[in-house]
Design a protein around this motif. Structure first.
Motif, mmCIF file in Angstrom:
data_model
loop_
_atom_site.group_PDB
_atom_site.id
_atom_site.type_symbol
_atom_site.label_atom_id
_atom_site.label_comp_id
_atom_site.label_asym_id
_atom_site.label_seq_id
_atom_site.Cartn_x
_atom_site.Cartn_y
_atom_site.Cartn_z
ATOM 1 N N MET A 273 34.885 62.386 65.824
ATOM 2 C CA MET A 273 34.836 61.852 64.468
ATOM 3 C C MET A 273 34.804 62.929 63.387
ATOM 4 S SD MET A 273 35.169 58.699 64.690
ATOM 5 C CE MET A 273 35.226 58.693 62.908
ATOM 6 N N ARG A 274 34.447 64.166 63.733
ATOM 7 C CA ARG A 274 34.191 65.165 62.696
ATOM 8 C C ARG A 274 35.379 65.384 61.767
ATOM 9 N NH1 ARG A 274 31.451 69.152 65.619
ATOM 10 N NH2 ARG A 274 29.622 67.849 65.251
ATOM 11 N N VAL B 68 37.498 56.189 56.646
ATOM 12 C CA VAL B 68 36.406 56.115 57.616
ATOM 13 C C VAL B 68 35.476 54.999 57.169
ATOM 14 C CG1 VAL B 68 36.446 58.450 58.530
ATOM 15 C CG2 VAL B 68 35.300 58.014 56.350
ATOM 16 N N LYS B 69 34.965 54.223 58.135
ATOM 17 C CA LYS B 69 34.161 53.053 57.816
ATOM 18 C C LYS B 69 32.800 53.133 58.483
ATOM 19 C CE LYS B 69 35.797 48.822 57.779
ATOM 20 N NZ LYS B 69 34.970 48.385 58.875
ATOM 21 N N SER B 70 31.793 52.793 57.732
ATOM 22 C CA SER B 70 30.485 52.538 58.313
ATOM 23 C C SER B 70 30.440 51.062 58.700
ATOM 24 C CB SER B 70 29.390 52.849 57.302
ATOM 25 O OG SER B 70 28.115 52.623 57.855
ATOM 26 N N LYS B 71 29.537 50.709 59.635
ATOM 27 C CA LYS B 71 29.457 49.334 60.115
ATOM 28 C C LYS B 71 29.250 48.358 58.957
ATOM 29 C CE LYS B 71 26.847 46.409 63.290
ATOM 30 N NZ LYS B 71 26.394 45.466 62.266
ATOM 31 N N SER B 72 30.013 47.264 58.958
ATOM 32 C CA SER B 72 29.926 46.287 57.867
ATOM 33 C C SER B 72 30.346 44.915 58.358
ATOM 34 C CB SER B 72 30.829 46.713 56.699
ATOM 35 O OG SER B 72 31.021 45.644 55.798
ATOM 36 N N GLY C 176 23.955 58.972 61.598
ATOM 37 C CA GLY C 176 24.272 59.722 60.397
ATOM 38 C C GLY C 176 25.643 59.426 59.825
ATOM 39 N N ASN C 177 26.392 58.546 60.497
ATOM 40 C CA ASN C 177 27.761 58.294 60.035
ATOM 41 C C ASN C 177 27.808 57.671 58.643
ATOM 42 O OD1 ASN C 177 26.671 55.845 61.286
ATOM 43 N ND2 ASN C 177 28.701 54.979 61.010
#
Length: 478
Positions: free
Chosen positions: A192-193, A110-114, A223-224
């Motif tokens: 996404m959970r 899983v990726k957070s924005k980057s 909160g991701n």
């Protein structure tokens, strides 16, 4: 996705963006909203200009001592339990990431924005190696479901997609609701959970690395980011080598500006600090933390005349005020870094020969410089890059160079200029259609200009002649 994601000619990209009414109208609405909020929020900070000066000085200090702070950051991060790697380019960074994934036998992440992972093309490299990648930022999730559609903004990447399009995209993943934003958001959370709960690796970027503690920071409005950093057993953080701050005091100064300049808010929804993997007495957090520090051309920028560009904190303020970005949208640039900051940065990262038209995508009005929270002289850099492209590297058409040299001679000589204005009016009348220059003028030099501009014909009665006649009627100067 590489830095340049669209290989079509610049003019073709711009024409496509201009023809997409929804896209540039969405950008206009977003610019107006962000700018209106920014004006109000900045008005409440009397020391705004002092903060800008302080932030620019902090960033310059770091750049002048970057080797020291990188070493300090890496040393302290390792003391906290993280594993730190240095990658000279995108290939080394991707190879190192894939090696980490293989070591833990990871099948999903899983990726957070980057923006850093966009720059090095991480997503598709992982997919090619058999890893399932899930973007968890809502906007990035939308773009992924839209066949990895490129971002249109560095802060709000899905500006060009409305709720009706999003509804259709979600429908392919089982959504049966309406286009109501609340319903769409609830579906995204449910979707996404289980990804968060079952992912083997969490991947994030890093807004700022704090040298004195080895801490990485993550600024998000969802909160991701917390879920990505807290749940998977392995965390991989990608950090551009210039994104270092000496200490938390400097971080405070930057954060006074960052969110206000970016989206016109006083604070962000989530601000996460991570120092190493979880400790024995901590409930959540990764068991392993890997930090990949990436050069990818930054050392060359640091040594050159455009080093001030490395001050950039990726707030997007220059995009939110730029009149060119307003009309050609992010996709007109064909780079993951659009707008004024992208027009400067992209050629520095990929080479002027591969992005020679981007520095010309500017009116040089200076609004970007005025709005940059770390005082990067963006419009001056764009002008200087044009000089490099035309005069030093000679990458533009020699015909165009000859035209401008001729124009310089004509504009610099009053006799030639006066004669030219006398000749221009009757010549343009022949080429005209009513009060406008014909769109289908077949003179090669003029065709591209007249096909994309409304050009009034020169009046046969010039202002200078009118002024002389007017003075005669008044009896001359008093």
């Amino acid at each position: 996705m590489a830095i340049i994601y669209d290989s079509k000619p610049f003019k073709e990209r711009v024409e496509g963006a201009l023809a997409d009414d929804f896209k540039h109208q969405a950008i206009e609405a977003a610019q107006d909203m962000f700018q209106g909020k920014r004006v109000n929020i900045v008005a409440g900070v009397p020391a705004w200009e002092e903060f800008r000066t302080q932030a620019a000085e902090i960033r310059d200090h770091v750049l002048s001592n970057l080797d020291y702070y990188l070493d300090q950051f890496a040393t302290n991060a390792e003391k906290a339990g993280a594993k730190v790697y240095f990658a000279k380019d995108d290939k080394e960074a991707v190879d190192q990431a894939i090696e980490i994934f293989r070591q833990v036998n990871a099948k999903s992440c899983v990726k957070s924005k980057s923006m850093m992972t966009e720059e090095i093309g991480l997503n598709h490299a992982l997919i090619d190696d058999g890893v399932t990648v899930y973007e968890t930022d809502l906007a990035e999730m939308i773009l992924q479901l839209n066949d990895w559609n490129p971002p249109s903004h560095i802060v709000v990447p899905a500006l060009h997609r409305d709720r009706y399009i999003i509804k259709d995209l979600f429908a392919d993943s089982g959504y049966e609701g309406s286009e109501d934003p609340m319903e769409l958001t609830h579906f995204a959370r449910r979707y996404m959970r289980d990804k968060f709960l079952t992912a083997d690796v969490g991947v994030t970027g890093c807004n700022y690395g704090i040298a004195e503690t080895g801490t990485t920071t993550l600024v998000t409005n969802e909160g991701n980011g917390r879920m990505v950093t807290a749940l998977p057993k392995t965390q991989v953080i990608f950090l551009g080598m210039e994104r270092i701050l000496p200490n938390f005091e400097c971080l405070d100064a930057i954060m006074e500006l960052f969110v206000r300049a970016s989206v016109g808010s006083k604070i962000t929804s989530y601000f996460s600090l991570s120092t190493g993997p979880k400790k024995a007495d901590e409930v959540d957090g990764p068991e392993e933390q890997h930090i990949i520090i990436i050069d990818n051309g930054r050392t060359d920028i640091l040594k050159g005349e455009f080093r001030e560009m490395l001050r950039c904190i990726r707030c997007g303020a220059c995009l939110n005020i730029c009149p060119v970005y307003r009309h050609i949208t992010g996709h007109g640039y064909g780079s993951i870094y659009p707008g004024p900051m992208g027009a400067v940065l992209t050629p520095l990262l990929v080479g002027f020969e591969n992005a020679k038209y981007l520095p010309f995508a500017s009116t040089l009005c200076g609004a970007c410089t005025d709005h940059c929270p770390v005082k990067i002289p963006l419009h001056e850099m764009l002008l200087r890059q044009r000089q490099v492209i035309v005069e030093e590297l000679k990458l533009m058409s020699p015909i165009e160079g000859g035209i401008f040299r001729g124009a310089g001679i004509g504009l610099g000589n009053s006799t030639i200029y006066d004669l030219g204005t006398k000749v221009a009016a009757p010549v343009m009348k022949v080429l005209g259609d009513g009060d406008r220059l014909k769109d289908n003028v077949q003179i090669p030099v003029l065709r591209d200009w007249t096909s994309s501009r409304d050009m009034d014909l020169l009046k046969s009665y010039k202002f200078r002649d009118w002024f002389k006649d007017h003075q005669k009627q008044k009896g001359g100067r008093k």
